[in-house]
Scaffold this active site. Structure first.
Site, PDB file in Angstrom:
ATOM      1  N   TYR A 233      67.666  35.803  -0.247  1.00 25.98           N
ATOM      2  CA  TYR A 233      67.780  35.536   1.288  1.00 25.98           C
ATOM      3  C   TYR A 233      66.382  34.731   1.700  1.00 25.98           C
ATOM      4  O   TYR A 233      65.532  35.124   0.759  1.00 25.98           O
ATOM      5  CB  TYR A 233      67.958  36.657   2.005  1.00 25.98           C
ATOM      6  CG  TYR A 233      67.262  38.123   1.681  1.00 25.98           C
ATOM      7  CD1 TYR A 233      66.100  38.419   2.270  1.00 25.98           C
ATOM      8  CD2 TYR A 233      68.141  38.794   0.666  1.00 25.98           C
ATOM      9  CE1 TYR A 233      65.472  39.625   1.669  1.00 25.98           C
ATOM     10  CE2 TYR A 233      67.384  39.832   0.282  1.00 25.98           C
ATOM     11  CZ  TYR A 233      66.083  40.478   0.746  1.00 25.98           C
ATOM     12  OH  TYR A 233      65.619  41.423   0.406  1.00 25.98           O
TER      13      TYR A 233
ATOM     14  N   GLU B  35      71.315  37.180  -5.518  1.00 25.67           N
ATOM     15  CA  GLU B  35      71.429  37.340  -4.396  1.00 25.67           C
ATOM     16  C   GLU B  35      70.228  37.573  -3.611  1.00 25.67           C
ATOM     17  O   GLU B  35      69.602  38.442  -3.614  1.00 25.67           O
ATOM     18  CB  GLU B  35      72.275  38.715  -4.076  1.00 25.67           C
ATOM     19  CG  GLU B  35      72.653  38.662  -2.452  1.00 25.67           C
ATOM     20  CD  GLU B  35      73.902  39.688  -2.268  1.00 25.67           C
ATOM     21  OE1 GLU B  35      74.713  39.906  -3.051  1.00 25.67           O
ATOM     22  OE2 GLU B  35      73.733  40.481  -1.206  1.00 25.67           O
TER      23      GLU B  35
ATOM     24  N   TYR C 131      73.285  42.725   5.979  1.00 20.18           N
ATOM     25  CA  TYR C 131      72.431  43.735   5.090  1.00 20.18           C
ATOM     26  C   TYR C 131      73.255  44.252   4.000  1.00 20.18           C
ATOM     27  O   TYR C 131      74.494  44.581   4.179  1.00 20.18           O
ATOM     28  CB  TYR C 131      72.127  45.090   6.112  1.00 20.18           C
ATOM     29  CG  TYR C 131      71.029  44.668   7.253  1.00 20.18           C
ATOM     30  CD1 TYR C 131      69.691  44.632   7.065  1.00 20.18           C
ATOM     31  CD2 TYR C 131      71.640  44.375   8.452  1.00 20.18           C
ATOM     32  CE1 TYR C 131      68.936  43.994   8.215  1.00 20.18           C
ATOM     33  CE2 TYR C 131      70.899  43.947   9.529  1.00 20.18           C
ATOM     34  CZ  TYR C 131      69.422  43.545   9.329  1.00 20.18           C
ATOM     35  OH  TYR C 131      68.685  43.435  10.391  1.00 20.18           O
ATOM     36  N   SER C 132      72.643  44.456   2.821  1.00 22.68           N
ATOM     37  CA  SER C 132      73.085  45.097   1.539  1.00 22.68           C
ATOM     38  C   SER C 132      73.480  46.537   1.867  1.00 22.68           C
ATOM     39  O   SER C 132      72.391  47.017   2.408  1.00 22.68           O
ATOM     40  CB  SER C 132      72.383  44.672   0.547  1.00 22.68           C
ATOM     41  OG  SER C 132      72.474  43.461   0.142  1.00 22.68           O
TER      42      SER C 132
ATOM     43  N   CYS D  16      68.120  40.502  -6.785  1.00 19.03           N
ATOM     44  CA  CYS D  16      68.147  40.613  -5.194  1.00 19.03           C
ATOM     45  C   CYS D  16      66.699  40.763  -4.462  1.00 19.03           C
ATOM     46  O   CYS D  16      65.789  41.597  -5.131  1.00 19.03           O
ATOM     47  CB  CYS D  16      68.849  41.709  -4.716  1.00 19.03           C
ATOM     48  SG  CYS D  16      69.312  41.774  -3.078  1.00 19.03           S
TER      49      CYS D  16
END
Lengths: 475, 438
Positions: free
Chosen positions: B438, B436, B226-227, B396
């Site tokens: 996911y 970034e 997790y960021s 992101c």
């Protein structure tokens, strides 16, 4: 006198701006370097924007920065690998003592000689390759040539930095002389023979970068062990760049082989004349080029028995390749090593003290490393179903240095008479005819993604760019 | 962030070296900070149980052979003995076989995790021994655009302080739903405190959480990444704590009901609970620190976490007066305003501090709008910012948004009469465009 602010212009991690004397010395040397680059650097390239890798620091993120650069404006950085304050000398008679941060007086002359000899090879290869841009088989290859050139320039800077920083006036004079000698100049040649040979065509360039730059790798690796810490740290970083040069050679030859095999299979022939007529380089010619470059390069390691080599090792100036990974006493006083000699026209091995044979030790390490790549080249033929394998010639073949100099030995290690040598040498070494033919193929091909007919495209581009990326922009 | 080792639903994206292209130059082995690369007389190989996906080896490799990845069941990662015997990379494992592995743990399927350093660290405890596939070449490769270097003025990041085998324990000191209650896509703002244990972080970095218990195969759960959503000096300034933005996963990608292991564990935590944490991770997705530096943030959903962190740090710095000249521009996409994490607090920030641009794709009776639409609408201002070397761009969110965003940026540049290739190359080279997803 230049007013360049080196702390800005030259990426460095040696605190250039904090050393006024050094900065002044480099400022006076720099214009001569640029003049040298303009006079004998890559021909006709001044205005090109080249997609180059520039190092801006020694960490992985910093030393591979890609972008368009005019080569003349390339930032020739000065980098040493990070210092280890506790680094100890790990071989020779000073083993266990602290590594030197300054040059010990008793080793000054030898260290200077080592650094000058290494430094001399760097601009030499740029001079040898200066015309190649005019016959580049693709933009991709042109960019790789230029990358090699600017990095050789940076390696020259690296050596000049050491000369200026640690050798005072002598060092400054040597740094000037590095720009005055010229490859192939009868009156003022480069120091080592291989660096006075021509690199007239791209096959020679690929062979040179595979074989001769690999000599550079081994010399640098041996110097990276040095007790003189700044030399060790400088050469360690240079090694990271040298890898690219060997890649250019290995992949270049591989692509030439691939293209030749492709045409052999298309035409269903191994007839050299037919293949040449079809515009590709036949495999026996590849073998002859290989024989030449390999034999000329293994001479660079020096005489098989050398008291200098023993001195360099025992005094801690120059180690062996991967010294730290070897399981022995790292002093070598009681060890033997086998070298070749000729007795009654026959080659035979004899044991000599290893300390005196350290050039041969390094040469043998090099031979093993070179052979591995030749094995990879052979996979190209294997994959294409072609029954031809390249081999490296015997190490006594075509030698000009050491005990084997001038001895007539065939590539497979058989002693031959002078008459046989003369009648067969064009079967064994690239002949004038071979070079003329290869030269005839050298036509510039500069459309992005297009390649000259004698070479296959690479598997992938540079820095994840596509193969048809515009690696060089002409202005 | 670029493609790196990834474990997702029991599938490892294994880092491998192509033996056909590698010239055995040793650069990668010399570069690797965790000694994950070794060699014999034949090949250079990557140890799956050591590689932490930090990508340090990628750019120094002269051949590109280092940049190869194969999806394999995590339990069948290729061993170094396998790799030493290779003359070429093996064929990719079929999608069917990979799917069969994934389906063994349906609850994990929806928990697609970020790709980063964390993944190989996570892989290290997943019992990797051997096996694999082929480069998943997709038409769009974010690696071609995303920087692998931080901005020049980024602070130095600490990474990998706590490995999977030696995690640090954090205490939950806060857990609130930061989306509107009653809507789907419930997202929690969770605060973890490290007490006396050192856990220095920067905005843009991430951590990974190890859920307690075992998976369907009886193995410990793999960690999830997790960021960090808080500023470097703590969610509460001066405290050793961090915030996370966690979306509760209740359905898989096909809309079937499923319960995400880690996300539900985190969303259900109570204050005082203990959590096993590894990391921190990330050394390039970091914010610039020099005065007058501008930040353009583009995100969707929980991709807002690092943006919240950066915004908050800048907000705290604002009092110093040094950052008055630095602009913040945010493009934030969600299905509805109610599902947009931190929507309320964002609305309350001064307009002269942050330039907010929201895009909602499922608001009744309104056309669908995505972040790339908002980007194109703001082309004029964006071009000016991109022309300025002080501007850094951060993207992101879900992987699927990446290409659209990069293409929108390209359109903006091209329409302004600039050369996209050279602009993109410069953005990447100078550490000014960070992706970034996911």
């Amino acid at each position: 006198m230049s007013n360049i602010d080196y702390s800005v212009k030259i990426p460095n991690n040696v605190d250039l701006s904090g050393d006024r004397t050094l900065q002044r010395a480099l400022e006076s040397w720099q214009p001569n370097f640029i003049k040298w680059w303009d006079d004998v650097g890559p021909e006709g390239s001044t205005n090109h924007d080249v997609y180059l890798r520039t190092a801006v620091s020694v960490d992985p993120q910093g030393w591979a920065q890609f972008g368009y650069v005019k080569m003349r404006d390339y930032r020739w950085g000065i980098f040493l690998n990070p210092a280890d304050q506790d680094r100890a000398i790990h071989f020779g008679d000073h083993k266990g003592e602290k590594a030197w941060q300054e040059v010990p007086g008793e080793h000054r002359a030898n260290l200077r000689r080592i650094i000058v000899t290494q430094g001399d090879t760097e601009p030499a290869s740029v001079e040898q390759q200066r015309h190649l841009g005019l016959t580049a088989p693709s933009l991709y290859d042109l960019r790789n040539l230029f990358q090699v050139n600017v990095e050789e320039g940076r390696h020259l800077w690296a050596m000049v930095y050491l000369l200026h920083k640690y050798f005072g006036r002598d060092g400054r004079e040597e740094a000037e002389a590095l720009l005055e000698r010229q490859s192939g100049d009868e009156n003022n040649p480069r120091i080592l023979g291989a660096f006075n040979e021509k690199t007239p065509d791209w096959l020679a360039f690929f062979m040179f970068t595979y074989f001769t730059d690999r000599d550079g790798k081994f010399q640098l690796a041996a110097l990276a062990e040095s007790a003189f810490d700044p030399l060790a740290r400088t050469t360690k970083f240079m090694l990271t760049e040298e890898a690219h040069h060997m890649f250019v050679g290995e992949s270049g030859v591989s692509r030439v082989l691939q293209r030749t095999c492709q045409v052999m299979n298309e035409l269903k022939t191994d007839d050299a004349n037919k293949l040449r007529a079809a515009g590709v380089i036949d495999l026996p010619t590849m073998q002859r080029y290989l024989n030449f470059h390999y034999s000329v390069t293994i001479d660079l390691f020096g005489a098989d028995q050398s008291s200098n080599a023993a001195t360099f090792y025992s005094s801690g100036l120059k180690g062996r390749y991967e010294e730290g990974k070897r399981a022995d006493d790292h002093a070598l006083h009681d060890q033997q090593y086998k070298v070749l000699e000729v007795v009654d026209g026959k080659l035979q091995e004899k044991d000599v003290p290893m300390l005196n044979a350290l050039n041969e030790v390094l040469r043998d390490d090099y031979i093993k490393d070179s052979n591995a790549g030749v094995g990879r080249w052979n996979k190209v033929m294997e994959k294409a179903g072609i029954d031809f394998r390249l081999t490296v010639p015997h190490k006594a073949f075509n030698r000009q240095i050491g005990a084997l100099a001038g001895v007539r030995i065939s590539p497979d290690g058989r002693p031959v008479t002078e008459a046989e040598w003369q009648s067969r040498k064009n079967d064994w070494l690239a002949s004038d005819d071979d070079r003329t033919f290869v030269a005839s193929l050298m036509k510039q091909c500069l459309e992005p993604g297009k390649f000259a007919g004698w070479i296959a495209p690479p598997v992938m581009g540079i820095n994840r760019q596509p193969v048809d990326f515009e690696y060089v922009r002409f202005n | 962030m670029t493609t790196t080792t990834m474990i997702e639903n029991g599938i490892l994206n294994q880092h491998l070296i192509d033996p056909e292209i590698c010239i055995r130059c040793n650069t990668c082995e010399a570069t690797c900070p965790v000694d994950a690369i070794t060699h014999d007389d034949t090949n250079y190989v990557v140890m799956a149980d050591k590689c932490n996906g930090c990508m340090d080896c990628i750019s120094p490799c002269p051949t590109g052979s280092i940049d190869n990845w194969r999806k394999v069941p995590a339990a069948e990662a290729y061993s170094i003995a396998d790799q030493f015997s290779w003359e070429a990379l093996p064929q990719e494992i079929s999608a069917e076989r990979l799917a069969a592995v994934q389906n063994a743990d349906p609850a994990a399927v929806a928990e697609v995790e970020d790709l980063s350093q964390a993944q190989a660290a996570i892989a290290a405890v997943a019992g990797l021994t051997s096996n694999v596939g082929e480069i998943g070449e997709t038409p769009f490769r974010s690696a071609a655009f995303g920087a692998t270097v931080p901005p020049w003025s980024a602070a130095h990041a600490y990474t990998n302080l706590y490995a999977p085998k030696s995690p640090v324990t954090a205490s939950v000191v806060g857990n609130i739903n930061c989306t509107e209650a009653g809507f789907d896509n419930e997202t929690h703002h969770i605060v973890l405190d490290f007490g006396a244990m050192p856990f220095p972080v920067l905005e843009g970095q991430s951590i990974a959480i190890i859920p307690p218990g075992v998976d369907a195969n009886g193995k410990p759960h793999v960690a999830r990444q997790y960021s960090i959503a808080s500023a470097r000096n703590g969610e509460r300034p001066g405290y050793n704590n961090i915030a996370l933005t966690v979306k509760r996963v209740t359905q898989d990608h096909e809309g079937k009901p499923v319960r995400g292991v880690a996300s539900n564990y985190l969303c259900d935590l109570n204050v005082g609970d203990k959590v096993q944490v590894i990391g921190p991770f990330g050394h390039s997705f970091l914010m610039p620190n020099h005065p007058r530096s501008h930040i353009v943030m583009i995100c969707t959903g929980t991709g807002s976490a690092p943006m919240r962190a950066m915004t908050e740090w800048r907000r705290r710095l604002r009092k110093s007066g040094k950052f008055d000249g630095g602009k913040l521009m945010l493009f934030f996409g969600a299905r509805t305003p109610q599902e947009l994490p931190y929507f309320g607090p964002l609305q309350n920030l001064p307009k002269d501090f942050i330039d907010n641009n929201f895009a909602f794709s499922r608001v009744a009776e309104q056309p669908k709008r995505y972040v790339q639409d908002a980007i194109r609408e703001r082309a004029v201002d964006l071009v000016e910012l991109i022309k300025d070397d002080n501007t850094h761009i951060y993207v992101c969110g879900l992987k699927s948004m990446e290409e659209g965003v990069v293409l929108a940026l390209r359109d903006v540049i091209v329409q302004a009469g600039m050369d996209w290739d050279s602009v993109a190359a410069k953005l990447k080279q100078h550490g000014r465009l960070h992706l970034e997803t996911y």
